[in-house]
Design an enzyme around this catalytic site. Structure first.
Site, PDB file in Angstrom:
ATOM      1  N   CYS A   2       0.864  -1.172   0.000  1.00  0.00           N
ATOM      2  CA  CYS A   2       0.000   0.000   0.000  1.00  0.00           C
ATOM      3  C   CYS A   2       0.901   1.223   0.000  1.00  0.00           C
ATOM      4  O   CYS A   2       2.111   1.116   0.155  1.00  0.00           O
ATOM      5  CB  CYS A   2      -0.829   0.038   1.283  1.00  0.00           C
ATOM      6  N   ARG A  27       1.086   1.989  -5.853  1.00  0.00           N
ATOM      7  CA  ARG A  27       1.344   0.928  -4.880  1.00  0.00           C
ATOM      8  C   ARG A  27       0.084   0.156  -4.497  1.00  0.00           C
ATOM      9  O   ARG A  27       0.153  -0.859  -3.804  1.00  0.00           O
ATOM     10  CB  ARG A  27       1.952   1.521  -3.600  1.00  0.00           C
ATOM     11  N   TRP A  75      -3.826  -1.810  -1.237  1.00  0.00           N
ATOM     12  CA  TRP A  75      -3.930  -3.026  -2.042  1.00  0.00           C
ATOM     13  C   TRP A  75      -4.215  -4.126  -1.027  1.00  0.00           C
ATOM     14  O   TRP A  75      -3.357  -4.475  -0.217  1.00  0.00           O
ATOM     15  CB  TRP A  75      -2.621  -3.278  -2.788  1.00  0.00           C
ATOM     16  N   GLY A 102       1.885  -3.528   4.832  1.00  0.00           N
ATOM     17  CA  GLY A 102       2.581  -4.774   5.191  1.00  0.00           C
ATOM     18  C   GLY A 102       1.587  -5.805   5.696  1.00  0.00           C
ATOM     19  O   GLY A 102       0.373  -5.672   5.483  1.00  0.00           O
ATOM     20  N   GLU A 491       7.359 -11.641 -22.285  1.00  0.00           N
ATOM     21  CA  GLU A 491       7.129 -10.268 -21.816  1.00  0.00           C
ATOM     22  C   GLU A 491       5.970  -9.612 -22.591  1.00  0.00           C
ATOM     23  O   GLU A 491       5.138  -8.924 -22.009  1.00  0.00           O
ATOM     24  CB  GLU A 491       8.435  -9.468 -21.958  1.00  0.00           C
ATOM     25  N   GLU A 498      -1.778  -8.088 -18.564  1.00  0.00           N
ATOM     26  CA  GLU A 498      -1.924  -7.287 -17.347  1.00  0.00           C
ATOM     27  C   GLU A 498      -2.653  -5.969 -17.577  1.00  0.00           C
ATOM     28  O   GLU A 498      -3.302  -5.468 -16.668  1.00  0.00           O
ATOM     29  CB  GLU A 498      -0.595  -7.066 -16.618  1.00  0.00           C
ATOM     30  N   HIS A 514       4.098 -28.921 -29.903  1.00  0.00           N
ATOM     31  CA  HIS A 514       3.920 -29.844 -28.777  1.00  0.00           C
ATOM     32  C   HIS A 514       2.641 -29.554 -27.991  1.00  0.00           C
ATOM     33  O   HIS A 514       2.504 -29.985 -26.847  1.00  0.00           O
ATOM     34  CB  HIS A 514       5.140 -29.789 -27.857  1.00  0.00           C
ATOM     35  N   LYS A 613       2.159  -1.701  -8.199  1.00  0.00           N
ATOM     36  CA  LYS A 613       3.490  -1.561  -8.803  1.00  0.00           C
ATOM     37  C   LYS A 613       4.540  -2.373  -8.061  1.00  0.00           C
ATOM     38  O   LYS A 613       5.356  -3.041  -8.666  1.00  0.00           O
ATOM     39  CB  LYS A 613       3.866  -0.075  -8.821  1.00  0.00           C
TER      40      LYS A 613
HETATM   41  O1  M6R Z   1       9.862  -4.135  -8.908  1.00  0.00           O
HETATM   42  P1  M6R Z   1      10.147  -5.491  -9.516  1.00  0.00           P
HETATM   43  O2  M6R Z   1      10.909  -5.396 -10.784  1.00  0.00           O
HETATM   44  O3  M6R Z   1      10.770  -6.430  -8.548  1.00  0.00           O
HETATM   45  O4  M6R Z   1       8.712  -6.050  -9.855  1.00  0.00           O
HETATM   46  C1  M6R Z   1       8.538  -7.349 -10.335  1.00  0.00           C
HETATM   47  C2  M6R Z   1       7.156  -7.562 -10.864  1.00  0.00           C
HETATM   48  O5  M6R Z   1       6.193  -7.351  -9.871  1.00  0.00           O
HETATM   49  C3  M6R Z   1       6.842  -6.626 -12.036  1.00  0.00           C
HETATM   50  O6  M6R Z   1       7.786  -6.745 -13.048  1.00  0.00           O
HETATM   51  C4  M6R Z   1       5.443  -6.924 -12.610  1.00  0.00           C
HETATM   52  O7  M6R Z   1       5.414  -8.187 -13.181  1.00  0.00           O
HETATM   53  C5  M6R Z   1       5.022  -5.853 -13.590  1.00  0.00           C
HETATM   54  N1  M6R Z   1       3.652  -5.497 -13.375  1.00  0.00           N
HETATM   55  C6  M6R Z   1       5.138  -6.276 -15.018  1.00  0.00           C
HETATM   56  O8  M6R Z   1       4.773  -5.279 -15.892  1.00  0.00           O
END
Ligand code: M6R
Length: 618
Positions: A2, A27, A75, A102, A491, A498, A514, A613
């Site tokens: 959060c 966040r 969140w 947390g 990716e 997402e 496969h 994020k």
């Molecule tokens: O801050 P980080 O790079 O550790 O975050 C990892 C993932 O949470 C982050 O890459 C997530 O998959 C993104 N939403 C992808 O676009």
């Protein structure tokens, strides 16, 4: 995970807190709340939804007077996102109030104990348990708020960043941290203080910030000072380090773009330059990276590199597997942080563990770092956020310098991570004698060209938008690639699902036969990365296989390609480059494709549903 932000000083707290919450919405954004102290009463308002919903509610809800207060954007972890579970939470007496980022893992045991002592709970949250525990200790021990917070936190198992206020002691805020980040901005002459999950809420007010360390608690006194103590033994932390923030307001605003994601896609040429600036020195034919130079023996003697990461950063790790094995001839394993930390991995002192994380706060990656360290590995970080938890935890590392990434979907973080990892692989490859001096120069010269080539690709935005319009309503997408471009396929699929909520899968092109080929029909768009470098003919055969089953092909091809052009329904040309650098180019059209599809589907591109994020919980 959060976002929390607070203010204590001489200005009106309300606008500062609301603006801070908007900046922290990356966040979490399923509910929001605020508390303000007007000199007499605690005024609290909260709601399900975003900060804008909170603003609308506050108008008919509470007085926004006061120079002290804090807010929260959530969140959900414990309890569904609704108005009751939103923060802030009051204690039973309604004198104490808290926001929390947390998870309190032992909240159930603590709650039962408090219930037996007559406490009633209104929400399903662990946070309401914590504020009542603090109240109970304060009452029983007849102690000050700071002491009660400290004693309560010593009973807590879990992670937290908290802000606590006591109506009976209205000239101070208590801040504490374990596992979740918290920064404190210091106003001129200590006349005001700002508190936030990251520094973005207060960058226009001060550049002086203290980042609390794990296990620390701060007492922030109006007009006076910040005093920091260790939570476990009450020891005063002398001369806490005041850091100078390098963030600017401009960096965290949209700068004329409709969305942060689009802005960040377009920032990639400059972000990559910022990543290699001062490191890639072609005239001297060297790559300077102090984190490597200072630990060169460890790197040269490494028997294996283990990469730990999550999400997009994990995909960058997969690209790095190709880079390190191909260029530096070091065996690599790429692990999800969440799997690595729980599967009793074999780690030796000859291993180098590289943790990749944009935010530097991802809980699973951080836990993997701690585990690897505890077993004797040398741990190297590739992070974007300066001073983040992972950046602080690792033995050494390299920042990507991509600038703040606010869109939840990672874009420039990915390409700058690959840039750092390419520099690392090239540096080690050269030191280990696997690349000749002329070949090394070829790589360096080509890497310098990448930003210009990305700019050329960005000019194809309108063309990509037209393709997006054709496929915006389909239910499924497939992404295929081989070698260096297999992680790009993963990716591309992640980006699409997402932000547009279209189901998408990435596959190594040759794996189609496969199983996934059964999915192909005339309603299935397949994005195939088929650049000239890297198994081109084989990928062309895979394209033929899809075409003969009536799949729709969107080919990502090298400039001037005529073979795929003759088969595919659409092509997007990317400039030629060395095979090792193709992911830096091929990923750009995939980012734009998902962006446009999501916008056309009216999705919230920067804040997709259910996501946040930085994933600071397991
Ligand atoms: O801050 P980080 O790079 O550790 O975050 C990892 C993932 O949470 C982050 O890459 C997530 O998959 C993104 N939403 C992808 O676009």
């Amino acid at each position: 995970m959060c976002g929390i932000t607070g203010y204590i000083g001489y200005r009106k707290a309300y606008p500062i807190i609301i603006q801070g919450l908007q900046r922290l919405e990356y966040r979490g954004y399923d509910s929001a709340g605020i508390v303000l102290y007007d000199g007499k009463d605690i005024n609290l308002s909260k709601t399900k939804g975003k900060v804008s919903d909170l603003q609308a509610k506050i108008k008919n809800d509470i007085s926004v007077k006061g120079n002290i207060g804090f807010g929260h954007t959530r969140w959900a972890t414990h309890g569904v996102p609704n108005h009751i579970n939103s923060h802030p939470h009051l204690s039973q007496s309604k004198n104490l109030v808290i926001v929390h980022n947390g998870i309190i893992e032992n909240y159930d045991t603590l709650k039962k104990e408090l219930v037996s002592r007559g406490y009633h709970f209104h929400s399903d949250t662990d946070t309401e348990v914590l504020i009542n525990l603090i109240e109970e200790i304060k009452t029983q021990e007849k102690c000050k708020l700071g002491k009660a917070v400290q004693l309560a936190l010593n009973q807590v198992i879990g992670a937290y960043a908290i802000l606590v206020f006591d109506k009976k002691k209205p000239d101070e805020l208590i801040v504490a941290k374990l596992g979740s980040p918290i920064a404190m901005g210091i106003g001129k002459n200590n006349k005001e203080f700002f508190i936030a999950s990251d520094a973005t809420p207060f960058i226009e007010y001060t550049k002086d910030a203290i980042y609390l360390e794990d296990g620390e608690m701060a007492i922030v006194k109006l007009d006076r000072e910040i005093r920091i103590y260790k939570i476990n033994d009450d020891q005063l932390v002398k001369d806490p380090k005041i850091e100078q923030l390098e963030l600017s307001l401009e960096q965290i605003e949209k700068g004329g773009f409709d969305h942060f994601m689009l802005k960040e896609i377009y920032e990639q040429p400059n972000a990559i330059i910022d990543t290699y600036r001062g490191r890639l020195l072609p005239d001297e034919s060297i790559i300077k990276m102090s984190g490597i130079d200072d630990n060169i023996e460890r790197f040269l003697n490494a028997k294996r590199i283990i990469i730990v990461a999550c999400g997009t950063s994990w995909h960058a790790g997969l690209v790095a597997e190709y880079l390190f094995e191909d260029i530096a001839r070091i065996p690599v394993e790429v692990e999800y942080g969440s799997e690595f930390r729980y599967r009793n991995p074999i780690i030796t002192e000859n291993d180098i563990v590289i943790a990749i994380s944009q935010s530097g706060e991802t809980a699973d990656t951080l836990a993997a770092v701690k585990l690897a360290k505890s077993q004797g590995a040398f741990v190297y970080g590739v992070c974007n956020v300066v001073g983040s938890s992972i950046a602080r935890e690792v033995h050494a590392g390299t920042y990507t310098h991509a600038g703040p990434e606010i869109g939840v979907a990672s874009t420039k973080a990915f390409t700058t991570q690959i840039t750092v990892l390419a520099l690392l692989a090239l540096k080690l490859g050269k030191k280990k004698g696997h690349i000749s001096a002329p070949n090394f120069q070829v790589y360096l010269q080509e890497l310098i060209q990448i930003p210009k080539k990305i700019k050329l690709l960005l000019e194809k935005d309108e063309h990509i938008k037209k393709i997006a319009a054709i496929y915006k309503e389909v239910p499924n997408f497939l992404y295929l690639g081989r070698g260096y471009n297999f992680p790009v396929a993963l990716e591309g699929a992640l980006k699409l699902k997402e932000i547009s909520y279209i189901h998408a899968e990435g596959y190594p092109a040759a794996e189609m036969k496969h199983g996934p080929i059964a999915l192909i029909d005339d309603n299935m768009p397949v994005v195939v990365i088929a650049t000239r470098q890297g198994h081109y003919e084989k990928v062309v055969s895979n394209i033929q296989e899809i075409k003969s089953r009536h799949g729709k092909i969107i080919g990502i091809v090298s400039e001037g390609d005529s073979v795929v052009k003759g088969i595919a329904d659409h092509i997007i040309e990317v400039p030629e480059t060395l095979e090792a650098f193709t992911p830096l180019l091929t990923t750009i059209p995939l980012q734009l494709l998902s962006y446009h599809i999501a916008v056309m589907r009216d999705c919230n591109v920067d804040q997709p549903r259910n996501l946040a994020k930085a994933v600071t919980v397991e």
